[in-house]
Design an enzyme around this catalytic site. Structure first.
Site, mmCIF file in Angstrom:
data_model
loop_
_atom_site.group_PDB
_atom_site.id
_atom_site.type_symbol
_atom_site.label_atom_id
_atom_site.label_comp_id
_atom_site.label_asym_id
_atom_site.label_seq_id
_atom_site.Cartn_x
_atom_site.Cartn_y
_atom_site.Cartn_z
ATOM 1 C CG ASP A 124 -5.955 -11.986 17.474
ATOM 2 O OD1 ASP A 124 -5.768 -11.772 16.274
ATOM 3 O OD2 ASP A 124 -5.408 -12.919 18.094
ATOM 4 C CD GLU A 142 -3.829 -25.001 10.137
ATOM 5 O OE1 GLU A 142 -4.360 -25.969 9.587
ATOM 6 O OE2 GLU A 142 -4.095 -24.663 11.319
ATOM 7 N N GLY A 159 -1.276 -19.256 14.840
ATOM 8 C CA GLY A 159 0.034 -19.195 14.184
ATOM 9 C C GLY A 159 0.551 -20.531 13.695
ATOM 10 C CE LYS A 201 -5.244 -15.443 16.296
ATOM 11 N NZ LYS A 201 -4.177 -14.975 17.190
ATOM 12 C CB ILE A 224 -0.834 -24.628 16.748
ATOM 13 C CG1 ILE A 224 0.021 -24.050 17.870
ATOM 14 C CG2 ILE A 224 -1.445 -25.960 17.159
ATOM 15 C CD1 ILE A 224 -0.741 -23.814 19.183
ATOM 16 C CE LYS A 276 -2.835 0.915 3.558
ATOM 17 N NZ LYS A 276 -3.893 0.592 4.509
ATOM 18 N N GLY A 325 6.494 -7.418 16.649
ATOM 19 C CA GLY A 325 5.597 -7.751 15.521
ATOM 20 C C GLY A 325 4.516 -8.756 15.879
HETATM 21 N N1 HSE Z 1 -1.811 -10.444 17.068
HETATM 22 C C1 HSE Z 1 -1.879 -11.864 16.961
HETATM 23 C C2 HSE Z 1 -1.436 -12.469 18.277
HETATM 24 C C3 HSE Z 1 -1.015 -12.315 15.839
HETATM 25 O O1 HSE Z 1 -0.832 -11.747 19.083
HETATM 26 O O2 HSE Z 1 -1.681 -13.637 18.521
HETATM 27 C C4 HSE Z 1 -1.240 -13.733 15.436
HETATM 28 O O3 HSE Z 1 -2.546 -13.967 15.026
#
Ligand code: HSE
Length: 422
Positions: A193, A121, A126, A197, A128, A39, A179
């Site tokens: 978040d 996935e 992440g 999931k 797993i 971007k 990150g």
């Molecule tokens: N922000 C997410 C976490 C990144 O901290 O788990 C991975 O989905």
């Protein structure tokens, strides 16, 4: 899928760069990244500029590209990209949990309509490999629960606080620097978040697709140094738990909230950005999966695994969704025991069997224990957030440890008052 996978990569942040790095090191002959869409024109890039385009359409419309790998963090834009790519006959791999959770029913339909695979996935926990495990290994087994730690940033912050005595602000800044955190870290620390999931995993584990707004979530953002002090005194720790569990015949409770637990427990042993998924099944009993839940390489490796799976024509079958005898239904009627620390006395009226364990001199801060349904919690979610109230689910052991600590604390306070009055 054709023999060669020619990839259009959209997004070159932490995960995009992680993926690029892994693909460069693996030198897989049937995978080639043709172009990367980004971007920001003025951002410094780690690759020469001829690898990049600023026009997403150039990638989506390129007839040579047969796989779109979508790794941006704007869920609405990601949704448009994914839909257009599938319409254009391109297989899609995405890591965007918010986008997948918010549009899951439609995305399943699109896969059928266009006969195009969509794999995700990397969206959940992440590194797993849990979605494919639920799809392929547990597809015929009745599951009792899936639960665990699904957010690496919150777990990293809690580890820094409880194991290293760092402050919440320091730990959050570090999670951002590494990150792990979303660009809006409230998504991490308020439990959104982990909820996205959980919704994705619930669809694969139980065949139930739930709109995110129906699921209660609250995170760790309200934790204060004073909370930490009495939680520590009680010999407990905090973990942010995501949980989908059959609580009555065919009724499924789904939620994300902090729990208080002893340090040496299945969740207590999971530190830093590691995630864990506990699967409880009718016949294989309890199994625990552990792995890095955030970071460019672990998540990039999950993305690569999906890309490779496309090469052998893999697609999700959504076995549990299609089982005609599946009668599992989502419920928010389930009642849980919670600890509530708040300044807002009105919120205490929402608790049944409410015991006030502590109130400070000005009655400005109250710690109470009580029972409440998940639907009531969902109704008062905004009030809990705006009043910065801390909520945690309690099991019997944690409740008894907290009661002892806070009652001892109150007794000491009365004693001090008595002595100073003499
Ligand atoms: N922000 C997410 C976490 C990144 O901290 O788990 C991975 O989905």
């Amino acid at each position: 899928m054709k023999n060669k996978l020619t990839i259009g990569l959209i997004g070159f942040g932490c995960v995009g760069q992680g993926l690029y790095d892994i693909i460069s090191k693996n030198s897989n002959p049937f995978i080639q990244i043709k172009k990367i869409a980004v971007k920001h024109k003025n951002k410094k890039r780690s690759l020469p500029m001829q690898h990049f385009t600023f026009d997403v359409q150039e990638i989506i419309n390129d007839p040579e590209i047969n796989v779109i790998v979508e790794l941006i963090d704007d869920a609405d834009e990601a949704y448009r990209i994914v839909k257009n790519s599938m319409r254009n006959g391109k297989a899609v791999v995405t890591a965007n949990k918010k986008m997948v959770a918010e549009h899951l029913s439609e995305l399943i339909e699109l896969q059928n309509t266009y006969q195009i695979p969509l794999l995700y996935e990397a969206s959940s926990c992440g590194g797993i490999p849990i979605i494919r495990t639920l799809e392929e290994y547990y597809n015929n087994e009745h599951l009792q629960s899936i639960s665990g730690i699904f957010n690496g940033s919150s777990n990293y912050i809690l580890t820094q606080i409880f194991q290293h005595g760092n402050t919440y602000a320091q730990a959050l800044a570090e999670a951002q620097r590494l990150g792990f955190a979303e660009s809006n870290p409230l998504l991490d620390v308020e439990g959104y978040d982990a909820k996205y999931k959980l919704i994705i995993l619930t669809a694969h584990a139980f065949g139930v697709v739930i709109p995110p707004t129906d699921v209660f979530n609250i995170g760790i953002s309200a934790l204060t140094p004073r909370d930490l002090s009495w939680i520590r005194q009680a010999g407990l720790i905090v973990k942010l738990e995501a949980k989908a569990e059959i609580v009555q015949h065919n009724l499924l409770r789904v939620s994300v909230l902090p729990i208080l637990n002893v340090p040496n427990s299945a969740l207590g042993n999971i530190s830093y950005e590691f995630n864990t998924v506990l699967v409880k099944a009718a016949f294989s009993d309890q199994q625990q999966f552990v792995g890095k839940g955030a970071g460019g390489h672990p998540t990039g490796s999950a993305v690569l695994s999906d890309i490779v799976a496309l090469h052998y024509h893999y697609r999700y079958e959504y076995h549990k969704l299609h089982q005609s005898n599946n009668q599992i239904a989502f419920t928010n009627a389930h009642i849980i025991r919670i600890l509530l620390r708040t300044k807002q006395k009105e919120l205490l009226q929402q608790l049944d069997d409410c015991t006030i364990l502590y109130s400070d001199n000005t009655q400005d801060e109250i710690v109470a224990i009580g029972s409440i349904s998940l639907s009531k919690l969902n109704e008062i979610q905004q009030a809990l957030l705006t009043t910065k109230s801390f909520v945690a689910e309690l099991n019997e052991q944690a409740e008894s440890m907290i009661r002892k600590t806070l009652i001892r604390h109150e007794a000491l306070k009365s004693l001090t008052r008595l002595i100073s009055a003499c």
